[in-house]
Scaffold this active site. Structure first.
Site, short mmCIF file in Angstrom:
data_model
loop_
_atom_site.label_atom_id
_atom_site.label_comp_id
_atom_site.label_asym_id
_atom_site.label_seq_id
_atom_site.Cartn_x
_atom_site.Cartn_y
_atom_site.Cartn_z
N GLY A 64 -7.41 -7.14 7.99
CA GLY A 64 -6.80 -6.06 8.68
C GLY A 64 -5.58 -5.63 8.21
O GLY A 64 -5.36 -5.64 7.03
N ARG B 268 1.05 -5.94 1.42
CA ARG B 268 2.08 -6.46 0.95
C ARG B 268 3.25 -5.57 0.47
O ARG B 268 4.30 -6.04 0.40
CB ARG B 268 1.89 -7.86 0.49
CG ARG B 268 1.32 -8.98 1.20
CD ARG B 268 1.16 -10.17 0.28
NE ARG B 268 0.84 -11.51 1.26
CZ ARG B 268 -0.19 -12.20 1.26
NH1 ARG B 268 -1.22 -11.67 0.31
NH2 ARG B 268 -0.58 -13.16 1.95
N SER C 255 -1.78 -2.29 -1.18
CA SER C 255 -1.83 -3.70 -0.64
C SER C 255 -0.99 -3.80 0.70
O SER C 255 0.18 -3.15 0.80
CB SER C 255 -1.07 -4.70 -1.53
OG SER C 255 -0.95 -6.00 -1.20
N ASP D 8 -8.23 -7.97 -6.23
CA ASP D 8 -8.27 -9.33 -6.13
C ASP D 8 -9.27 -9.92 -7.21
O ASP D 8 -10.38 -10.36 -6.63
CB ASP D 8 -8.26 -9.99 -4.50
CG ASP D 8 -7.58 -9.44 -3.72
OD1 ASP D 8 -6.46 -9.93 -3.91
OD2 ASP D 8 -7.63 -8.50 -2.89
N HIS E 221 -5.60 -0.04 5.05
CA HIS E 221 -4.97 1.11 4.28
C HIS E 221 -6.13 1.56 3.62
O HIS E 221 -7.28 1.38 3.50
CB HIS E 221 -3.91 0.50 3.58
CG HIS E 221 -4.02 -0.45 2.46
ND1 HIS E 221 -5.08 -0.45 1.36
CD2 HIS E 221 -3.66 -1.96 2.54
CE1 HIS E 221 -5.20 -1.48 0.96
NE2 HIS E 221 -4.28 -2.48 1.49
N HIS F 44 -8.76 -0.25 1.74
CA HIS F 44 -9.86 -0.77 2.58
C HIS F 44 -10.88 0.16 3.03
O HIS F 44 -11.94 0.03 3.28
CB HIS F 44 -9.49 -1.49 3.69
CG HIS F 44 -8.59 -2.42 3.81
ND1 HIS F 44 -7.07 -2.62 3.97
CD2 HIS F 44 -8.67 -4.02 3.46
CE1 HIS F 44 -6.88 -3.74 3.75
NE2 HIS F 44 -7.45 -4.79 3.40
#
Ligand code: PAF
Length: 282
Positions: free
Chosen positions: A31, A189, A187, A152, A34, A37
């Site tokens: 989830g 994060r 990301s 990733d 951004h 995705h």
């Protein structure tokens, strides 16, 4: 787009599509979506006829001192973005649906060797959690195709190996990393970065490029290339976990004649741990 929260509901929809002869493509996510995705869904659209995305922040892949509790959760915005991207089914289970007996003592999927190097060395148990939840999601969704981001890279390598070892009937597709205009890999994060850290963060990509340029020019002193990358990041205030040149196929140590290489790094900047990589095909 339909939203479901139970395993039974996902199975019912996908069974129906398979009975109609439709090819089902799946994008697993945690989830807080951004543009990166959205590009996974766009890739999925080239490989299937019906599209499923899961939104599940998987407790098993977070260490005890990591950001599970604070990981950004934005379900309403995620649903809007998935619907606009053309997703048919959003699967948003709660933790009990996926781990009815708790995640601590659940059956686990391990991919030894690949899971304990690079990020695995700094995040013990992380890839066991990833492999376990992805195996469970594959059993639940039963997709023909599943799409994962190449950002990733180690995760994708591990999932490829798991799928091969466990003879899972799913085709994996890697989607290229989506970057901000200044090169920073997208990301969830990144939002942990302060304004000043955000200005510094694209250095990760530039440092990977500098290493890739040396490799493309034929240099093969991997240790020196790794040292230079680590030092460049440290000088700018990052705390690198690693900066490594590896074989792209299996993340092993390369030799002078290895053709397919990948440079990978993970580095902490303030509260954020950023990862990125670049591939070099000789
Ligand atoms: O890459 C992610 O977002 C997660 O690791 C994944 C593959 C959805 C498993 O939780």
């Amino acid at each position: 787009m339909e939203t479901v929260t139970t395993i039974a509901a996902v199975r019912e929809r996908v069974c129906r599509w398979h009975a109609e002869g439709r090819r089902v493509a799946f994008v697993p996510t945690m989830g807080n979506l951004h543009a990166g995705h959205v590009s996974l869904i766009e890739t999925a659209r080239r490989h299937g006829e019906r599209f499923v995305a899961s939104i599940f922040v998987n407790p098993m892949q977070f260490g005890p001192n990591e950001d599970f509790a604070h990981y950004p959760r934005t379900p309403a915005q995620d649903a809007r973005m998935l619907a606009e991207a053309g997703c048919d089914l959003m699967f948003m289970p709660d933790v009990l649906e996926i781990y009815p007996n708790g995640s601590q003592r659940a059956t686990r999927v391990e991919v030894p060797g690949l899971s304990d190097i690079l990020c695995g060395e700094f995040r013990p148990g992380h890839f066991e959690g990833v492999a376990t939840v992805v195996a469970k999601l594959f059993h639940i969704v039963d997709p023909d195709v599943a799409v994962f981001g190449e950002k990733d890279f180690q995760q994708l390598t591990i999932i490829r190996r798991m799928v091969a070892d466990l003879c899972m009937p799913v085709t994996l597709v890697g989607a290229p990393t989506v970057r901000e205009p200044d090169g920073l890999a997208m990301s969830s994060r990144n939002q942990y970065l302060t304004d000043e850290e955000r200005r510094k963060a694209p250095l990760i990509h530039r440092t990977l490029h500098a290493a890739a340029d040396r490799l493309r020019a034929g240099e093969r002193d991997f240790a020196d290339i790794e040292r230079a990358g680590t030092q460049a990041l440290e000088r700018a205030g990052f705390r690198p976990d690693y900066f490594a040149v590896r074989r792209a196929d299996d993340l092993g140590s390369p030799g002078a004649d290895t053709r397919h290489l990948v440079v990978l790094t993970a580095a902490r900047l303030g509260r954020a741990r950023l990862i990125d990589n670049l591939r070099i095909n000789g």
